[in-house]
Enzyme design. Structure first.
Site, mmCIF file in Angstrom:
data_model
loop_
_atom_site.group_PDB
_atom_site.id
_atom_site.type_symbol
_atom_site.label_atom_id
_atom_site.label_comp_id
_atom_site.label_asym_id
_atom_site.label_seq_id
_atom_site.Cartn_x
_atom_site.Cartn_y
_atom_site.Cartn_z
ATOM 1 C CB SER A 28 -0.930 0.003 1.227
ATOM 2 O OG SER A 28 -0.185 -0.087 2.423
ATOM 3 C CB THR A 29 3.925 2.404 1.584
ATOM 4 O OG1 THR A 29 3.197 2.265 2.814
ATOM 5 C CG2 THR A 29 4.711 3.703 1.633
ATOM 6 N N GLY A 84 8.118 -1.193 0.218
ATOM 7 C CA GLY A 84 7.708 -0.965 1.597
ATOM 8 C C GLY A 84 8.346 -1.970 2.541
ATOM 9 C CB ALA A 85 9.789 -2.453 5.368
ATOM 10 C CG ASP A 86 5.449 -6.242 6.602
ATOM 11 O OD1 ASP A 86 4.452 -5.621 6.190
ATOM 12 O OD2 ASP A 86 5.921 -7.228 6.016
ATOM 13 C CE LYS A 96 10.588 -5.887 1.082
ATOM 14 N NZ LYS A 96 9.289 -5.169 0.929
ATOM 15 C CD GLU A 105 8.035 -7.487 -1.227
ATOM 16 O OE1 GLU A 105 7.117 -6.660 -1.287
ATOM 17 O OE2 GLU A 105 8.313 -8.110 -0.183
ATOM 18 C CE LYS A 123 3.349 -0.817 8.497
ATOM 19 N NZ LYS A 123 3.449 -1.048 7.073
#
Length: 230
Positions: A28-29, A84-86, A96, A105, A123
């Site tokens: 989403s980012t 992105g990343a979690d 991720k 990725e 995050k």
């Protein structure tokens, strides 16, 4: 939250220059970066951009946005990847894989000259594993043995499901979400997972990200691996 993600994605997309090969991240980012790149292409501010998608979902989005995609065999070196990343720790190491695209990725990240991560400030974490389970991608064959192996390393393991059905990655594999809690030595854990037959990928991205864009209430902060930048 959406506005924060958009600001981070667009700030990272400003690094993209004409003629680059760009890795397009999943989630989403990262999609905000792809949209910004597409807008600049349509406006004429960018030209000769080609991209590699990190997932089928991103590939579909890129085609809809009008971004030209290279073949999946990655025939050219990637100049920059925006993803992105979690979870992100103070060393810019990552977890991720929340979207299930961790293997592609990581392949794209390792084929890139520059890996740029975009997140909102939620995050950030003092230690990987504090807030997020570690996704581990495994072959279906023997997957319960991989679950036992992960448990022997201290993880609580849950096979990922969506709507009560086992989740499958783009490669047709399973994901075992493995909650270790705060991980004391991510490098050592990464090595153990990488040496295990049947584990085809995991969400620890160690020493890969060079840049981090963090969006928060005070704006977007750019942090480089060697130190912060305005």
């Amino acid at each position: 939250m959406t506005s924060l993600k958009q600001r981070a994605g667009e700030a990272a997309a400003a690094l993209v220059e004409p003629g680059m090969v760009v890795g397009l991240g999943t989630g989403s980012t990262a999609i905000f970066a792809a949209r910004n790149i597409a807008e600049r292409l349509r406006a004429g501010g960018l030209r000769d951009i080609v991209a590699i998608a990190t997932s089928r979902a991103t590939e579909a989005a890129a085609r809809e946005l009008g971004i030209f995609l290279l073949a999946d065999d990655i025939p050219r070196e990637i100049d920059i990847t925006i993803d992105g990343a979690d979870e992100v720790d103070p060393s810019l190491d990552l977890i991720k894989g929340g979207g299930g695209a961790l293997l592609r990725e990581k392949i794209v990240a390792q084929a890139s000259r520059r890996e740029v991560i975009v997140v909102d400030e939620s995050k950030l974490s003092p230690r990987l594993g504090t807030h997020w389970a570690l996704p581990v991608e495994v072959l279906e064959f023997g997957w319960r043995s991989q679950a036992r192996f992960l448990q022997s390393l201290g993880a609580a393991v849950i096979p990922r499901e969506v709507d009560g059905v086992l989740f499958r990655t783009d490669q047709g594999n399973m994901i075992l979400d493995s909650r270790f809690g705060p991980i004391t030595d991510p490098t050592a854990l990464s090595a153990k997972l990488g040496a295990r037959a049947g584990i085809v990928g995991h969400g620890l991205f160690i020493g890969i990200a060079q840049d981090l864009f963090v969006a928060g209430a005070d704006g977007v902060r750019h942090v480089r691996r060697e130190g912060p930048s305005a």
